[in-house]
Design an enzyme around this catalytic site. Sequence first.
Site, PDB file in Angstrom:
ATOM      1  N   ASP A  97      41.040  32.438  35.094  1.00  0.00           N
ATOM      2  CA  ASP A  97      41.844  33.339  35.590  1.00  0.00           C
ATOM      3  C   ASP A  97      42.697  33.875  34.601  1.00  0.00           C
ATOM      4  OD1 ASP A  97      43.241  34.739  37.932  1.00  0.00           O
ATOM      5  OD2 ASP A  97      44.655  33.149  37.984  1.00  0.00           O
ATOM      6  N   ASP A  99      46.378  35.681  35.785  1.00  0.00           N
ATOM      7  CA  ASP A  99      47.726  35.572  36.234  1.00  0.00           C
ATOM      8  C   ASP A  99      47.946  34.052  36.302  1.00  0.00           C
ATOM      9  OD1 ASP A  99      48.847  38.336  36.532  1.00  0.00           O
ATOM     10  OD2 ASP A  99      46.561  38.312  37.261  1.00  0.00           O
ATOM     11  N   ARG A 142      49.731  44.190  48.626  1.00  0.00           N
ATOM     12  CA  ARG A 142      50.682  44.448  47.564  1.00  0.00           C
ATOM     13  C   ARG A 142      50.566  45.590  47.028  1.00  0.00           C
ATOM     14  NH1 ARG A 142      49.183  38.525  44.755  1.00  0.00           N
ATOM     15  NH2 ARG A 142      47.029  39.301  45.799  1.00  0.00           N
ATOM     16  N   SER A 186      39.800  38.308  36.921  1.00  0.00           N
ATOM     17  CA  SER A 186      40.974  38.177  37.490  1.00  0.00           C
ATOM     18  C   SER A 186      41.101  39.094  38.851  1.00  0.00           C
ATOM     19  CB  SER A 186      41.833  38.831  36.626  1.00  0.00           C
ATOM     20  OG  SER A 186      43.155  39.068  37.286  1.00  0.00           O
ATOM     21  N   GLY A 187      41.805  38.350  39.787  1.00  0.00           N
ATOM     22  CA  GLY A 187      42.148  39.437  40.994  1.00  0.00           C
ATOM     23  C   GLY A 187      43.263  40.244  40.998  1.00  0.00           C
TER      24      GLY A 187
END
Length: 309
Positions: A97, A99, A142, A186-187
């Site tokens: 991942d 973040d 977001r 990554s999201g």
Amino acid sequence: MSKFVITCIAHGENLPKETIDQIAKEITESSAKDVSINGTKKLSARATDIFIEVAGSIVQKDLKNKLTNVIDSHNDVDVIVSVDNEYRQAKKLFVFDMDSTLIYQEVIELIAAYAGVEEQVHEITERAMNNELDFKESLRERVKLLQGLQVDTLYDEIKQKLEVTKGVPELCKFLHKKNCKLAVLSGGFIQFAGFIKDQLGLDFCKANLLEVDTDGKLTGKTLGPIVDGQCKSETLLQLCNDYNVPVEASCMVGDGGNDLPAMATAGFGIAWNAKPKVQKAAPCKLNTKSMTDILYILGYTDDEIYNRQ
């Protein structure tokens, strides 16, 4: 008999022999007569392997659950259960991942601070990371808050603020020397995941794409399929296929609920300084300060890691 290795990694500078002996005692006591200790191996002043055999057939997840009290009772030591087989050290694909894993920050929160909506975004992020909110919906909420933000200088300013997690460059360099493929899933956003990929020399990256209008402003939307937990899991399998890597030789490292599906799919999964719910559900937790400690989980000694031989 099933063979496992219990890796003990201290958060401090030393792992006392008394602590190792205590953990070994707790392992045998928690498992009645099912477990026998087959010796130990010192990896460093901070890390030691305890080799065990378990009567009958048992998978890693079940043994980890059986040893929950041992794992949870040592706040200053991470206790990791791994299958003692050829794939423990012979990892050929590591997926990370981004973040709060490869980097210390959450990129969307940096952008939110720039836009003056930090509090709202942080609250949604926390709910998503704790698996209290569907990731796709949380991302949409977001990103919508970022609508109208001018990106001409934003990207460069955010990139300058990104701080790579301690030990990550050294870990990546070591794994590459072992012919291991490295990827970031990554999201977050490809505008920054691609930057981190290049900085670390990774082999692959996949993330969400922020949509920008003709005036150079964020539209509050993303383009294409959202990179969520299911996408990470499916992409990990695709990478195994593309790189001709057995799934057993793959590992997923992350901190959020959307990393759990890929951890379950991979040969092994590591919750890196993760939220409590993620630590509990993941194959193992690692709450130390340097990501090079992952190499202890693979069974490498300091002499091997730092080429002292």
